[in-house]
Design a protein around this motif. Sequence first.
Motif, PDB file in Angstrom:
ATOM      1  N   TYR A 142      28.745  54.608  -9.799  1.00  0.00           N
ATOM      2  CA  TYR A 142      27.651  55.298 -10.484  1.00  0.00           C
ATOM      3  C   TYR A 142      26.304  54.873  -9.892  1.00  0.00           C
ATOM      4  CZ  TYR A 142      31.177  56.297 -14.032  1.00  0.00           C
ATOM      5  OH  TYR A 142      32.311  56.726 -14.683  1.00  0.00           O
ATOM      6  N   PRO A 143      25.427  55.818  -9.591  1.00  0.00           N
ATOM      7  CA  PRO A 143      24.069  55.459  -9.161  1.00  0.00           C
ATOM      8  C   PRO A 143      23.361  54.625 -10.220  1.00  0.00           C
ATOM      9  CG  PRO A 143      24.506  57.778  -8.745  1.00  0.00           C
ATOM     10  CD  PRO A 143      25.647  57.274  -9.578  1.00  0.00           C
ATOM     11  N   VAL A 144      22.510  53.715  -9.768  1.00  0.00           N
ATOM     12  CA  VAL A 144      21.791  52.807 -10.658  1.00  0.00           C
ATOM     13  C   VAL A 144      20.319  53.214 -10.708  1.00  0.00           C
ATOM     14  CG1 VAL A 144      21.000  50.419 -10.960  1.00  0.00           C
ATOM     15  CG2 VAL A 144      23.356  50.887 -10.241  1.00  0.00           C
ATOM     16  N   VAL A 145      19.783  53.273 -11.925  1.00  0.00           N
ATOM     17  CA  VAL A 145      18.375  53.610 -12.157  1.00  0.00           C
ATOM     18  C   VAL A 145      17.713  52.404 -12.819  1.00  0.00           C
ATOM     19  CG1 VAL A 145      16.750  55.186 -13.265  1.00  0.00           C
ATOM     20  CG2 VAL A 145      18.984  56.041 -12.475  1.00  0.00           C
ATOM     21  N   LEU A 146      16.713  51.825 -12.184  1.00  0.00           N
ATOM     22  CA  LEU A 146      16.038  50.637 -12.708  1.00  0.00           C
ATOM     23  C   LEU A 146      14.798  51.016 -13.525  1.00  0.00           C
ATOM     24  CD1 LEU A 146      16.045  48.314  -9.547  1.00  0.00           C
ATOM     25  CD2 LEU A 146      17.712  48.366 -11.423  1.00  0.00           C
ATOM     26  N   VAL A 147      14.618  50.353 -14.667  1.00  0.00           N
ATOM     27  CA  VAL A 147      13.416  50.522 -15.494  1.00  0.00           C
ATOM     28  C   VAL A 147      12.887  49.119 -15.804  1.00  0.00           C
ATOM     29  CG1 VAL A 147      12.404  51.564 -17.549  1.00  0.00           C
ATOM     30  CG2 VAL A 147      14.455  52.588 -16.524  1.00  0.00           C
ATOM     31  N   GLN A 183      13.033  64.835 -10.743  1.00  0.00           N
ATOM     32  CA  GLN A 183      13.563  64.577  -9.408  1.00  0.00           C
ATOM     33  C   GLN A 183      15.057  64.252  -9.457  1.00  0.00           C
ATOM     34  OE1 GLN A 183      12.630  60.743  -7.384  1.00  0.00           O
ATOM     35  NE2 GLN A 183      11.663  62.044  -5.828  1.00  0.00           N
ATOM     36  N   MET A 184      15.454  63.405 -10.391  1.00  0.00           N
ATOM     37  CA  MET A 184      16.859  63.027 -10.503  1.00  0.00           C
ATOM     38  C   MET A 184      17.722  64.220 -10.880  1.00  0.00           C
ATOM     39  SD  MET A 184      17.044  59.189 -12.115  1.00  0.00           S
ATOM     40  CE  MET A 184      15.856  59.417 -13.432  1.00  0.00           C
ATOM     41  N   SER A 185      17.223  65.068 -11.777  1.00  0.00           N
ATOM     42  CA  SER A 185      17.976  66.257 -12.167  1.00  0.00           C
ATOM     43  C   SER A 185      18.123  67.213 -10.996  1.00  0.00           C
ATOM     44  CB  SER A 185      17.285  66.951 -13.342  1.00  0.00           C
ATOM     45  OG  SER A 185      17.986  68.114 -13.722  1.00  0.00           O
ATOM     46  N   GLN A 186      17.041  67.459 -10.296  1.00  0.00           N
ATOM     47  CA  GLN A 186      17.066  68.391  -9.161  1.00  0.00           C
ATOM     48  C   GLN A 186      17.964  67.891  -8.038  1.00  0.00           C
ATOM     49  OE1 GLN A 186      12.857  68.436  -8.518  1.00  0.00           O
ATOM     50  NE2 GLN A 186      12.468  70.109  -9.956  1.00  0.00           N
ATOM     51  N   GLN A 187      18.012  66.580  -7.851  1.00  0.00           N
ATOM     52  CA  GLN A 187      18.826  66.007  -6.784  1.00  0.00           C
ATOM     53  C   GLN A 187      20.258  65.709  -7.217  1.00  0.00           C
ATOM     54  OE1 GLN A 187      16.589  62.611  -5.401  1.00  0.00           O
ATOM     55  NE2 GLN A 187      15.039  63.865  -4.380  1.00  0.00           N
ATOM     56  N   GLY A 188      20.561  65.912  -8.502  1.00  0.00           N
ATOM     57  CA  GLY A 188      21.918  65.663  -8.995  1.00  0.00           C
ATOM     58  C   GLY A 188      22.302  64.198  -9.014  1.00  0.00           C
ATOM     59  N   THR A 189      21.300  63.311  -9.137  1.00  0.00           N
ATOM     60  CA  THR A 189      21.570  61.876  -9.102  1.00  0.00           C
ATOM     61  C   THR A 189      22.605  61.449 -10.133  1.00  0.00           C
ATOM     62  OG1 THR A 189      19.292  61.481  -8.356  1.00  0.00           O
ATOM     63  CG2 THR A 189      20.500  59.589  -9.243  1.00  0.00           C
ATOM     64  N   CYS A 190      22.503  62.004 -11.333  1.00  0.00           N
ATOM     65  CA  CYS A 190      23.386  61.599 -12.430  1.00  0.00           C
ATOM     66  C   CYS A 190      24.438  62.662 -12.754  1.00  0.00           C
ATOM     67  CB  CYS A 190      22.565  61.296 -13.682  1.00  0.00           C
ATOM     68  SG  CYS A 190      21.376  59.953 -13.485  1.00  0.00           S
ATOM     69  N   LEU A 213      16.274  72.664 -16.386  1.00  0.00           N
ATOM     70  CA  LEU A 213      16.983  71.714 -15.535  1.00  0.00           C
ATOM     71  C   LEU A 213      18.171  71.092 -16.273  1.00  0.00           C
ATOM     72  CD1 LEU A 213      13.865  69.926 -13.987  1.00  0.00           C
ATOM     73  CD2 LEU A 213      15.367  71.566 -12.835  1.00  0.00           C
ATOM     74  N   GLN A 214      19.101  70.550 -15.512  1.00  0.00           N
ATOM     75  CA  GLN A 214      20.296  69.927 -16.078  1.00  0.00           C
ATOM     76  C   GLN A 214      19.978  68.539 -16.605  1.00  0.00           C
ATOM     77  OE1 GLN A 214      23.213  71.503 -16.321  1.00  0.00           O
ATOM     78  NE2 GLN A 214      24.256  69.789 -17.308  1.00  0.00           N
ATOM     79  N   PRO A 215      20.335  68.220 -17.855  1.00  0.00           N
ATOM     80  CA  PRO A 215      20.116  66.863 -18.378  1.00  0.00           C
ATOM     81  C   PRO A 215      20.884  65.825 -17.572  1.00  0.00           C
ATOM     82  CG  PRO A 215      20.554  68.398 -20.169  1.00  0.00           C
ATOM     83  CD  PRO A 215      20.845  69.142 -18.894  1.00  0.00           C
ATOM     84  N   LEU A 216      20.408  64.593 -17.622  1.00  0.00           N
ATOM     85  CA  LEU A 216      21.071  63.497 -16.929  1.00  0.00           C
ATOM     86  C   LEU A 216      22.308  63.053 -17.697  1.00  0.00           C
ATOM     87  CD1 LEU A 216      17.999  61.241 -16.004  1.00  0.00           C
ATOM     88  CD2 LEU A 216      18.880  63.251 -14.804  1.00  0.00           C
ATOM     89  N   ASN A 217      23.335  62.715 -16.965  1.00  0.00           N
ATOM     90  CA  ASN A 217      24.566  62.189 -17.548  1.00  0.00           C
ATOM     91  C   ASN A 217      24.533  60.667 -17.437  1.00  0.00           C
ATOM     92  OD1 ASN A 217      27.163  61.668 -18.430  1.00  0.00           O
ATOM     93  ND2 ASN A 217      28.142  62.321 -16.522  1.00  0.00           N
ATOM     94  N   ILE A 218      23.929  60.033 -18.441  1.00  0.00           N
ATOM     95  CA  ILE A 218      23.798  58.570 -18.451  1.00  0.00           C
ATOM     96  C   ILE A 218      25.018  57.996 -19.165  1.00  0.00           C
ATOM     97  CG2 ILE A 218      22.336  56.626 -19.108  1.00  0.00           C
ATOM     98  CD1 ILE A 218      20.007  58.673 -19.385  1.00  0.00           C
ATOM     99  N   VAL A 219      25.855  57.248 -18.456  1.00  0.00           N
ATOM    100  CA  VAL A 219      27.092  56.759 -19.062  1.00  0.00           C
ATOM    101  C   VAL A 219      26.915  55.411 -19.749  1.00  0.00           C
ATOM    102  CG1 VAL A 219      28.534  58.051 -17.447  1.00  0.00           C
ATOM    103  CG2 VAL A 219      27.927  55.683 -16.917  1.00  0.00           C
TER     104      VAL A 219
END
Length: 349
Positions: A24-29, A89-96, A128-134
Amino acid sequence: MKKFTLLLLAGLLSASAQAAVGGYPVVLVHGFQPDNLASRPTGSQVTTNGSAYWAEYWRDRADVRIDWPSQERVAGKIATDYVWPKLQQMSQQGTCANGCIFVSHSTGDLVTRYIIDNQALWLQNAGLQPLNIVASFDFAGAGGGVELADLAVNVAGGSGLIDATLRLALSLWLGQIPSPSNIGVLNDLRVNTARQLAAFPDERVPRLRFVGAGSDFLGATGAFLPGEDDGVVASHSSCGASSAASFNSCSRSVAFDGKLASVSGPSSFMPYHYPLLMSEGYSHSEVIANRAEDEITAANSGANYLNGERLQFNTYDETRGWWILSSRYRVVRNSNNTSMSALVYQAAN
């Protein structure tokens, strides 16, 4: 040239694959950065600060960072000017698209909760498509508020009395006593304010908690924090307890040092908050560092992601002491020579 290009592409793909946690891609906050209150960074400086914040361990293991300046408010410019562009950006790029994991530290826990509560609606309204945060891995989470922030805001506004002890505590944490016009996200970190911000998100994303009880300030700040603390955040917040109270552990049967005994811990937690690793020797900043500071124990040895996959830690129990003075302790295997962040990363992979 063609061979070089292929090698470069292979290297980039390898780095990307290595950055993922369990695929799974990692998103840092990141969390609160006190020096922002005076320097008020914008533009590239916010990005530079965000990169430096995670440099010791997580930066090179992540795919995306959401960088934000601490002189702003969560529901204000942090959301509109820094979070929202990254979500698009993440939604458009399909990151999640196939799932992603957020990793937060300190106030990043509160920012992530606000994201989890709002991202689907925001993105859907934008077509846009919502993020799928697991799942979200929350280190030293300040989502339950920080008592030091209440004190800082009161002092800055002239409604709080300040003595030498409090001045020392706030100076160690903030570097200075803030002015009324210079408190930014400290407003959101006040305990009651933080606990009311996106307190009951509709999204059922598991918030997996990793908690320390050491201090970078030789205990000077602990006098102003209820129960066990990590020098900045009290355990009611970092554990994810449903109420702000004095707790000595994230568990009612395991202490921060791993001792198996009855201990003052939360009886209930905020929605979808699950405390996992704890350690008496890790301070607020050390939980995201790349150093083994102390043995680590587990309030719970594992928890599920939103999709049912599981993050699991290998623990063992052992007897310490002699005869009637002996006690049982729970230890996460290899924690004596592996940092807390590394243990999480390794378990997730």
